[in-house]
Design an enzyme around this catalytic site. Structure first.
Site, PDB file in Angstrom:
ATOM      1  N   HIS A 138       0.842  -1.203   0.000  1.00  0.00           N
ATOM      2  CA  HIS A 138       0.000   0.000   0.000  1.00  0.00           C
ATOM      3  C   HIS A 138       0.863   1.233   0.000  1.00  0.00           C
ATOM      4  CE1 HIS A 138      -3.235   2.765   0.964  1.00  0.00           C
ATOM      5  NE2 HIS A 138      -4.017   1.816   0.496  1.00  0.00           N
ATOM      6  N   ASP A 171      -7.970  -5.383  -0.564  1.00  0.00           N
ATOM      7  CA  ASP A 171      -8.404  -6.238  -1.670  1.00  0.00           C
ATOM      8  C   ASP A 171      -8.099  -7.710  -1.467  1.00  0.00           C
ATOM      9  OD1 ASP A 171      -9.575  -4.322  -3.375  1.00  0.00           O
ATOM     10  OD2 ASP A 171      -7.579  -3.536  -3.786  1.00  0.00           O
TER      11      ASP A 171
HETATM   12  N1  COA Z   1       3.760  -7.608  -4.832  1.00  0.00           N
HETATM   13  C1  COA Z   1       5.087  -7.679  -4.965  1.00  0.00           C
HETATM   14  N2  COA Z   1       5.904  -6.662  -4.751  1.00  0.00           N
HETATM   15  C2  COA Z   1       5.360  -5.501  -4.384  1.00  0.00           C
HETATM   16  C3  COA Z   1       3.973  -5.337  -4.218  1.00  0.00           C
HETATM   17  C4  COA Z   1       3.166  -6.462  -4.461  1.00  0.00           C
HETATM   18  N3  COA Z   1       1.834  -6.388  -4.314  1.00  0.00           N
HETATM   19  N4  COA Z   1       3.704  -4.082  -3.826  1.00  0.00           N
HETATM   20  C5  COA Z   1       4.880  -3.445  -3.756  1.00  0.00           C
HETATM   21  N5  COA Z   1       5.868  -4.308  -4.098  1.00  0.00           N
HETATM   22  C6  COA Z   1       7.287  -4.023  -4.123  1.00  0.00           C
HETATM   23  C7  COA Z   1       7.654  -3.306  -5.398  1.00  0.00           C
HETATM   24  O1  COA Z   1       7.997  -4.195  -6.432  1.00  0.00           O
HETATM   25  C8  COA Z   1       8.841  -2.504  -4.930  1.00  0.00           C
HETATM   26  O2  COA Z   1       9.940  -3.374  -4.824  1.00  0.00           O
HETATM   27  P1  COA Z   1      11.387  -2.894  -5.272  1.00  0.00           P
HETATM   28  O3  COA Z   1      11.691  -1.719  -4.374  1.00  0.00           O
HETATM   29  O4  COA Z   1      12.223  -4.093  -5.048  1.00  0.00           O
HETATM   30  O5  COA Z   1      11.239  -2.513  -6.712  1.00  0.00           O
HETATM   31  C9  COA Z   1       8.462  -2.104  -3.506  1.00  0.00           C
HETATM   32  O6  COA Z   1       7.558  -3.111  -3.067  1.00  0.00           O
HETATM   33  C10 COA Z   1       7.785  -0.747  -3.416  1.00  0.00           C
HETATM   34  O7  COA Z   1       6.706  -0.729  -4.318  1.00  0.00           O
HETATM   35  P2  COA Z   1       6.087   0.566  -4.976  1.00  0.00           P
HETATM   36  O8  COA Z   1       5.454   0.205  -6.282  1.00  0.00           O
HETATM   37  O9  COA Z   1       7.087   1.671  -4.978  1.00  0.00           O
HETATM   38  O10 COA Z   1       5.001   0.942  -3.944  1.00  0.00           O
HETATM   39  P3  COA Z   1       3.757   1.836  -4.261  1.00  0.00           P
HETATM   40  O11 COA Z   1       3.504   2.644  -3.081  1.00  0.00           O
HETATM   41  O12 COA Z   1       3.872   2.572  -5.542  1.00  0.00           O
HETATM   42  O13 COA Z   1       2.668   0.712  -4.512  1.00  0.00           O
HETATM   43  C11 COA Z   1       0.694  -0.402  -4.763  1.00  0.00           C
HETATM   44  C12 COA Z   1       1.452   0.631  -3.947  1.00  0.00           C
HETATM   45  C13 COA Z   1      -0.650  -0.648  -4.096  1.00  0.00           C
HETATM   46  C14 COA Z   1       0.471   0.100  -6.183  1.00  0.00           C
HETATM   47  C15 COA Z   1       1.517  -1.719  -4.802  1.00  0.00           C
HETATM   48  O14 COA Z   1       1.741  -2.183  -3.512  1.00  0.00           O
HETATM   49  C16 COA Z   1       0.837  -2.784  -5.650  1.00  0.00           C
HETATM   50  O15 COA Z   1       1.006  -2.810  -6.875  1.00  0.00           O
HETATM   51  N6  COA Z   1       0.034  -3.689  -5.014  1.00  0.00           N
HETATM   52  C17 COA Z   1      -0.674  -4.686  -5.758  1.00  0.00           C
HETATM   53  C18 COA Z   1      -1.980  -4.116  -6.275  1.00  0.00           C
HETATM   54  C19 COA Z   1      -2.988  -3.927  -5.178  1.00  0.00           C
HETATM   55  O16 COA Z   1      -3.197  -4.794  -4.351  1.00  0.00           O
HETATM   56  N7  COA Z   1      -3.663  -2.784  -5.227  1.00  0.00           N
HETATM   57  C20 COA Z   1      -4.688  -2.440  -4.272  1.00  0.00           C
HETATM   58  C21 COA Z   1      -4.229  -1.318  -3.399  1.00  0.00           C
HETATM   59  S1  COA Z   1      -5.429  -1.000  -2.131  1.00  0.00           S
END
Ligand code: COA
Length: 377
Positions: free
Chosen positions: A261, A312
């Site tokens: 998140h 989710d």
């Molecule tokens: N699965 C695997 N790795 C994940 C992840 C996930 N669900 N969420 C984050 N990461 C990892 C990223 O790959 C990144 O790793 P790295 O630093 O080695 O590249 C690190 O964690 C940070 O991720 P980042 O994308 O910068 O975090 P964010 O704040 O932009 O992402 C989300 C937030 C929600 C977009 C992300 O966690 C995600 O894509 N989750 C899955 C989709 C989801 O469940 N969405 C509903 C949100 S309520």
């Protein structure tokens, strides 16, 4: 003033506006609606009370709540020409596409709502009442179920189940859906709410704002994640395979839906509550398969990546146990979040300032124009 050179990708940690509606404490794992802790609301209130709270800033008294329930009941019916249009949409459409298009189309039947900056709680109530009907009308058409009746006596949660499944929920099912609606109602400046506020900030109207929001919620990184979680569970099949499948995905740098998140650095409190509901509904149905699979996936993802579940992860398992098809999960999310979107749009109109950030330009500035006939082939 922020220096133009400081780019915050994804607007991470940027404080874009002041709001009284929702507070997320990402370090303590707390979520507050208008001063009330989500755990208290999920344990004791109803979606109708929460929607009222988001719009009016206070919980309703008994008369106000009765009035809101009656309004929802009355506002569920769509204009007949709109019903016919929904029924003639391509049956293979994704329900989120149907929802986005129909919210936009509904505005054509309610021209008062399309005036610039039209800001009425009436519009918010209309949209909140109408969303389950829109989703139900389409789903029934594609599934050959009988057309919807208004059923004004039902709560929003029970009506949603009736609209989608053509049956009344049990008490436990109705409460499970009610809790899910409460938990999804608002979440500060999430992407779809921000999209709604950006649209409202141009002095556009409530229905346009909600149309923007529905399109934004559809994305797999936002509301679309719950549907993808169930695809993952289908792929895994049995708890013994969870470790292998999840590790393989992580080794390919794939994201595991339902985890991580932007704001929570600990477990999302909504996931904590929904986990319990997934177990409760699973027990009542004699089917703990999803719950057990998800527990295993959680364990592996936390061990391998240190990530916590978000809202989710467990919601889809609750909906699936009731018999809701996967592609209706995000529309259910929308049927709840519309209360938050509209509350934010109304708040935006109260203190309007055009939302218009700037970009750090990284392209050239001195290219010479070459007529088309002189350009290299
Ligand atoms: N699965 C695997 N790795 C994940 C992840 C996930 N669900 N969420 C984050 N990461 C990892 C990223 O790959 C990144 O790793 P790295 O630093 O080695 O590249 C690190 O964690 C940070 O991720 P980042 O994308 O910068 O975090 P964010 O704040 O932009 O992402 C989300 C937030 C929600 C977009 C992300 O966690 C995600 O894509 N989750 C899955 C989709 C989801 O469940 N969405 C509903 C949100 S309520």
């Amino acid at each position: 003033m922020v220096e133009p050179s400081e780019v915050q990708r994804g607007l991470e940690d940027v404080v874009a506006l002041e709001s009284r509606i929702c507070f997320i404490d990402g370090l303590q794992g707390r979520l507050i609606y208008q001063g009330y802790d989500i755990r208290d609301l999920a344990a004791r209130s109803t979606f109708e009370e929460v929607a009222y709270l988001l719009w009016y800033g206070q919980l309703p008294n008994a008369a106000q709540l009765t009035d809101l329930r009656a309004r929802f009941g009355a506002l569920r019916t769509l204009p007949e020409p709109l019903v016919q249009r929904i029924q003639s949409m391509p049956l293979e459409s994704h329900p989120m596409d149907v929802l986005r298009t129909t919210v936009s189309m509904l505005a054509l039947f309610e021209p008062e709502e399309t005036k610039p900056g039209a800001s009425s709680i009436g519009g918010a109530q209309r949209l909140t009442a109408a969303l389950p009907t829109i989703i139900g009308t389409f789903h029934r058409e594609r599934s050959g179920l009988p057309p919807l009746r208004p059923r004004p006596e039902l709560s929003q949660a029970a009506y949603l189940v009736y609209a989608l499944l053509d049956r009344d929920p049990t008490e436990l099912e109705a409460r499970a859906i009610d809790v899910a609606l409460i938990l999804h109602a608002d979440h500060e400046l999430n992407a779809s709410t921000f999209a709604a506020r950006v649209t409202a900030s141009t002095l556009s109207d409530l229905y346009s704002s909600v149309t923007s929001a529905v399109g934004t919620l559809k994305g797999p990184l936002h509301g679309g994640a719950n549907e993808r979680v169930m695809e993952l569970l289908d792929e895994i099949g049995t708890p013994e395979l969870a470790e292998t499948v999840v590790k393989e995905k992580l080794s390919r740098h794939e994201r595991i839906m339902g985890f991580g998140h932007r704001v929570y650095k600990v477990e999302d409190p909504r996931a904590t509550i929904l986990r319990e509901w997934s177990r409760k509904v699973g027990e009542a149905k004699g089917n703990l398969r999803y719950y057990e699979l998800l527990r295993k996936v959680e364990e592996v993802v936390h061990r391998e990546k240190g990530l916590y579940p978000n809202v989710d992860l467990y919601s889809g398992s609750v909906y699936s146990l009731l018999g809701v098809p996967h592609d209706l999960f995000t529309p259910i999310f929308a049927a709840s979040r519309v209360s938050g979107w509209t509350a934010h749009v109304l708040e935006e109109y109260q203190d309007l300032r055009l939302i218009r950030p700037t970009a750090k330009y990284i392209g050239p500035t001195d290219l010479q124009y070459v007529p088309v006939e002189s350009r290299a082939p």
